[in-house]
Design a protein around this motif. Structure first.
Motif, mmCIF file in Angstrom:
data_model
loop_
_atom_site.group_PDB
_atom_site.id
_atom_site.type_symbol
_atom_site.label_atom_id
_atom_site.label_comp_id
_atom_site.label_asym_id
_atom_site.label_seq_id
_atom_site.Cartn_x
_atom_site.Cartn_y
_atom_site.Cartn_z
ATOM 1 N N ILE A 1 0.130 3.871 8.399
ATOM 2 C CA ILE A 1 -0.442 4.573 7.230
ATOM 3 C C ILE A 1 0.724 5.209 6.477
ATOM 4 N N PRO A 2 1.013 4.747 5.262
ATOM 5 C CA PRO A 2 2.107 5.360 4.499
ATOM 6 C C PRO A 2 1.691 6.708 3.917
ATOM 7 N N SER A 3 2.675 7.516 3.571
ATOM 8 C CA SER A 3 2.378 8.826 3.003
ATOM 9 C C SER A 3 2.080 8.668 1.513
ATOM 10 N N ASP A 4 0.830 8.289 1.207
ATOM 11 C CA ASP A 4 0.412 8.130 -0.193
ATOM 12 C C ASP A 4 -0.466 9.309 -0.605
ATOM 13 N N PHE A 5 -1.692 9.402 -0.066
ATOM 14 C CA PHE A 5 -2.550 10.588 -0.212
ATOM 15 C C PHE A 5 -2.543 11.156 -1.637
ATOM 16 N N SER A 6 -3.001 10.352 -2.579
ATOM 17 C CA SER A 6 -2.852 10.712 -3.996
ATOM 18 C C SER A 6 -3.918 10.010 -4.823
ATOM 19 N N ALA A 7 -3.776 10.106 -6.144
ATOM 20 C CA ALA A 7 -4.572 9.298 -7.057
ATOM 21 C C ALA A 7 -4.110 7.845 -6.897
ATOM 22 N N ASP A 8 -4.920 6.910 -7.395
ATOM 23 C CA ASP A 8 -4.587 5.486 -7.243
ATOM 24 C C ASP A 8 -3.468 5.119 -8.223
ATOM 25 N N PHE A 9 -2.265 4.974 -7.672
ATOM 26 C CA PHE A 9 -1.110 4.705 -8.532
ATOM 27 C C PHE A 9 -0.830 3.214 -8.692
ATOM 28 N N THR A 10 -1.681 2.368 -8.100
ATOM 29 C CA THR A 10 -1.333 0.932 -8.057
ATOM 30 C C THR A 10 -1.290 0.295 -9.449
ATOM 31 N N LYS A 11 -2.105 0.792 -10.377
ATOM 32 C CA LYS A 11 -2.143 0.134 -11.693
ATOM 33 C C LYS A 11 -1.384 0.915 -12.765
ATOM 34 N N LEU A 12 -0.711 1.977 -12.367
ATOM 35 C CA LEU A 12 0.001 2.791 -13.369
ATOM 36 C C LEU A 12 1.266 2.070 -13.838
ATOM 37 N N PRO A 13 1.576 2.213 -15.133
ATOM 38 C CA PRO A 13 2.826 1.606 -15.592
ATOM 39 C C PRO A 13 4.041 2.313 -14.990
ATOM 40 N N GLU A 14 5.082 1.529 -14.721
ATOM 41 C CA GLU A 14 6.328 2.077 -14.165
ATOM 42 C C GLU A 14 6.825 3.180 -15.103
ATOM 43 N N GLY A 15 7.263 4.283 -14.536
ATOM 44 C CA GLY A 15 7.816 5.366 -15.358
ATOM 45 C C GLY A 15 6.790 6.418 -15.736
#
Ligand SMILES: NC(=O)c1ccc[n+]([C@@H]2O[C@H](COP(=O)([O-])OP(=O)(O)OC[C@H]3O[C@@H](n4cnc5c(N)ncnc54)[C@H](OP(=O)(O)O)[C@@H]3O)[C@@H](O)[C@H]2O)c1
Length: 295
Positions: free
Chosen positions: A99-113
């Motif tokens: 389990i990686p330390s993500d624990f956040s909003a879904d960042f998978t589709k966010l643009p880089e930067g």
């Protein structure tokens, strides 16, 4: 005691300690990896001091585990470099899940930067996806606990709910304890999908103002700070004038998180709360009542 060994890194941290307590409560066989010199004492857990830069120590510490949980926090040296070493050690030790330390909003589709801290996590994911290990990311939106002041959504002094863009945009929030309890259940599960999304509550700025008014028995009005375009411009200015690149949460990064949430781009698309029906979820009204009591 459950015979399946669970290894946790970051157990001295805010979320990590809550995950450890949730696992101990469920009688897990828990080994917590800490840095040398750490004073962590948790009855019910085996605390192992290791050098996170030493792959052999890491491999030996991961041996026999059914899952390695990372609750580490930091910039690239931690989220990319230390997590890579931990992941590689888990694979070498034949641990099947991570389990990686993500624990956040879904960042998978966010643009880089669009969010410096999420860019680091996506970079780690690109490494993780190529590795022969099953991984589960837990997305929980924002930590609800931050609504008590750390994140400027509710301006208690002015009785306002601050928002950018659209007051009807839905936002996901989960308390740290609910996130920790869910993470413990995921760790004790036999197999879990690549992504699991949870939200203790989902509400818009408009609804948050209504709930705060109800709980605090005084009107909380909406305060539109500006458009999302204006927020992007402010982020650029603050980042230029006060880069603070070595800080984990400089002001501009908090603003990036708000932008990600109010734009809807990091909104959770599905909710997996019901995977473990025994878990109870803290609503924002319940959470606000705890603030009221402690005032
Ligand atoms: N969704 C949200 O709103 C939200 C808000 C805050 C945090 N989070 C996330 O929750 C997770 C945990 O954050 P947290 O606030 O609990 O963090 P934290 O309290 O700062 O704890 C960080 C942990 O990482 C360990 N650590 C840091 N650098 C390390 C290194 N180089 N080597 C080994 N261990 C190291 C620390 O160990 P030491 O005790 O030895 O320093 C500590 O155990 C992170 O993924 C964070 O982004 C989410």
């Amino acid at each position: 005691m459950n015979d399946k060994l669970i290894v946790l890194a970051g157990g001295t941290g805010d979320l990590g300690k809550r995950i450890a307590l949730a696992l101990i409560k469920r009688k897990a066989n828990l080994r917590i990896l800490v840095r040398p010199g750490s004073s962590l004492e948790l009855p019910g857990a085996d605390i192992v001091a290791i050098d996170f830069n030493n792959p052999l120590e890491l491999i030996s510490a991961c041996k026999g585990a059914t899952i390695v949980i990372s609750a580490l926090a930091g910039l690239g040296d931690v989220i990319i470099d230390t997590q890579k070493r931990l992941l590689d050690a888990a694979i070498e030790a034949k641990v099947p899940r991570f389990i990686p330390s993500d624990f956040s909003a879904d960042f998978t589709k966010l643009p880089e930067g669009s969010n410096r801290n999420f860019d680091l996590r996506r970079e780690f994911h690109r490494y993780l996806e190529k590795k022969p290990i099953a991984a589960t990311t837990i997305f929980n939106g924002g930590f609800m606990d931050m609504l008590s002041g750390q994140a400027p959504f509710i301006l208690f002094k002015f009785k306002r709910v601050l928002f950018w863009g659209n007051a009807d945009q839905k936002l996901d929030f989960t308390t740290k304890d609910d996130t920790a309890a869910y993470t413990a259940m995921v760790a004790l599960d036999k197999s879990t999908p690549r992504f699991l999304n949870i939200a203790g509550d989902i509400f818009s700025a408009k609804e948050l103002a209504e709930k705060a008014s109800e709980v605090f028995k005084t009107p909380f009005k909406l305060f539109r700070a500006g458009s999302l375009g204006m927020l992007s411009a402010i982020i650029k200015i603050v980042r230029t004038l006060s880069p603070k690149t070595k800080e984990l949460y400089p002001a501009w990064q908090g603003m990036q998180y708000m932008h990600n949430m109010y734009s809807g781009e990091a909104k959770l698309q599905t909710i997996d709360n019901n995977r473990y029906p025994e878990l109870k979820w803290t609503s924002v009204k319940d959470f606000l009542k705890t603030i009221k009591k402690s005032e």
